[in-house]
Motif scaffolding. Sequence first.
Motif, PDB file in Angstrom:
ATOM      1  N   PHE A  58       8.261  60.518   6.739  1.00 48.14           N
ATOM      2  CA  PHE A  58       8.460  59.270   6.008  1.00 48.14           C
ATOM      3  C   PHE A  58       7.177  58.768   5.371  1.00 48.14           C
ATOM      4  N   GLN A  59       6.070  58.802   6.088  1.00 53.56           N
ATOM      5  CA  GLN A  59       4.811  58.298   5.547  1.00 53.56           C
ATOM      6  C   GLN A  59       4.345  59.139   4.357  1.00 53.56           C
ATOM      7  N   ALA A  60       4.509  60.454   4.470  1.00 52.87           N
ATOM      8  CA  ALA A  60       4.137  61.324   3.357  1.00 52.87           C
ATOM      9  C   ALA A  60       5.036  61.056   2.151  1.00 52.87           C
ATOM     10  N   PHE A  61       6.307  60.859   2.413  1.00 56.90           N
ATOM     11  CA  PHE A  61       7.259  60.555   1.341  1.00 56.90           C
ATOM     12  C   PHE A  61       6.894  59.242   0.653  1.00 56.90           C
ATOM     13  N   LEU A  62       6.640  58.192   1.434  1.00 53.31           N
ATOM     14  CA  LEU A  62       6.312  56.883   0.866  1.00 53.31           C
ATOM     15  C   LEU A  62       5.023  56.939   0.060  1.00 53.31           C
ATOM     16  N   SER A  63       4.019  57.609   0.598  1.00 59.42           N
ATOM     17  CA  SER A  63       2.743  57.721  -0.105  1.00 59.42           C
ATOM     18  C   SER A  63       2.908  58.466  -1.425  1.00 59.42           C
ATOM     19  N   ILE A  71       3.163  52.267  -8.323  1.00 60.75           N
ATOM     20  CA  ILE A  71       3.513  50.927  -7.840  1.00 60.75           C
ATOM     21  C   ILE A  71       3.167  50.870  -6.359  1.00 60.75           C
ATOM     22  N   GLU A  72       2.373  49.915  -5.970  1.00 57.84           N
ATOM     23  CA  GLU A  72       1.976  49.790  -4.572  1.00 57.84           C
ATOM     24  C   GLU A  72       2.814  48.759  -3.817  1.00 57.84           C
ATOM     25  N   ASN A  73       3.191  47.712  -4.529  1.00 55.37           N
ATOM     26  CA  ASN A  73       3.776  46.557  -3.851  1.00 55.37           C
ATOM     27  C   ASN A  73       5.306  46.598  -3.876  1.00 55.37           C
ATOM     28  N   PHE A  74       5.901  47.529  -3.128  1.00 55.53           N
ATOM     29  CA  PHE A  74       7.344  47.534  -2.917  1.00 55.53           C
ATOM     30  C   PHE A  74       7.594  47.943  -1.474  1.00 55.53           C
ATOM     31  N   SER A  75       8.750  47.546  -0.964  1.00 55.41           N
ATOM     32  CA  SER A  75       9.091  47.882   0.416  1.00 55.41           C
ATOM     33  C   SER A  75      10.085  49.032   0.438  1.00 55.41           C
ATOM     34  N   GLY A 101      12.970  58.478 -14.341  1.00 57.08           N
ATOM     35  CA  GLY A 101      13.441  59.558 -13.484  1.00 57.08           C
ATOM     36  C   GLY A 101      13.947  60.756 -14.264  1.00 57.08           C
ATOM     37  N   PRO A 102      14.388  61.795 -13.571  1.00 57.25           N
ATOM     38  CA  PRO A 102      14.572  61.847 -12.116  1.00 57.25           C
ATOM     39  C   PRO A 102      13.260  62.096 -11.374  1.00 57.25           C
ATOM     40  N   TRP A 103      13.274  61.780 -10.069  1.00 59.46           N
ATOM     41  CA  TRP A 103      12.108  61.943  -9.221  1.00 59.46           C
ATOM     42  C   TRP A 103      12.398  62.947  -8.106  1.00 59.46           C
ATOM     43  N   SER A 104      11.347  63.586  -7.639  1.00 62.43           N
ATOM     44  CA  SER A 104      11.491  64.574  -6.572  1.00 62.43           C
ATOM     45  C   SER A 104      10.372  64.406  -5.557  1.00 62.43           C
ATOM     46  N   PHE A 105      10.645  64.849  -4.343  1.00 61.74           N
ATOM     47  CA  PHE A 105       9.626  64.928  -3.300  1.00 61.74           C
ATOM     48  C   PHE A 105       9.630  66.352  -2.774  1.00 61.74           C
TER      49      PHE A 105
END
Length: 287
Positions: A58-63, A71-75, A101-105
Amino acid sequence: MADPTTEASRLEALCKSLGNLWSEDDVIDVTQDISTEKLTECRLTLFGKLYTRPNVNFQAFLSTMKRAWRIENFSCTSLELGFFSFTFKLEAEKQKVLDAGPWSFSSNLLVLQQCDPDIPDICYDFSHCPFWVQLFGLPFGRVTTEVVREIASKTGEVLEVKLEAKGNSNYKVGKTRIKLNLATPLKTGVVVNLGNKKLWIEFKYERLPHYCYSYGRIGHYTTACKEIPYKTTRLEEDLLGNFSNWLQAEVRELSPYGKIFYGRQTQLIDDVEMVPESPMEAQSHES
């Protein structure tokens, strides 16, 4: 959500299934309007689901998404494996994410949906995703909004059409934003009948995540394809598959099919050096 007719039939089936387990007293009328604050929160919220391989860090995904979206300021909340909610501070930031988009991880497609205040999170449909698709080989005289839209409609629901200038010239190319059905193979192109001649027009997909070189479906590699077993493809012998990297917008050349149509090769295996795509290969390319 389902249309009223389908919803009524499902409600009837539910009542029959419950039998004596429910009564009319179990129907609750909610008459209170949704507050302005809650409507604003819903408007600023997106739901996102990783199309395949949901178990990620999750942390790697969020980063990664913060860097990609700038964008830094979203939850971000993990609702379950591979299923997230994103709440932004500004409408413009949320819309920028949707439009770009689209976006990928890690080459895994992230399908986004706008939050609806009256739809449960378990009812969102993540089987379709918008992609920008370029029309490769469309003649200069035929680059119009109407023609581009008609051709592109063969791949899915057309959401938007753009005619963009190429460099500093007046020459324009057409591309469309299309809602693709992720359960079906990517379409490679169409034959366009101009009356006095026929042309082969290819589709080039922007920001395409990993997809199967034998079946053409987004979300898995050729080696993991359930529709066409890898051993039957002969890809491990470096022979050409039904699909390859020429589906990507970054590859500005004809596919083998286009080369055959325009007389640039006579067999699918001519002039093409094919190496089968695999997870190991993708990892080596990234590194």
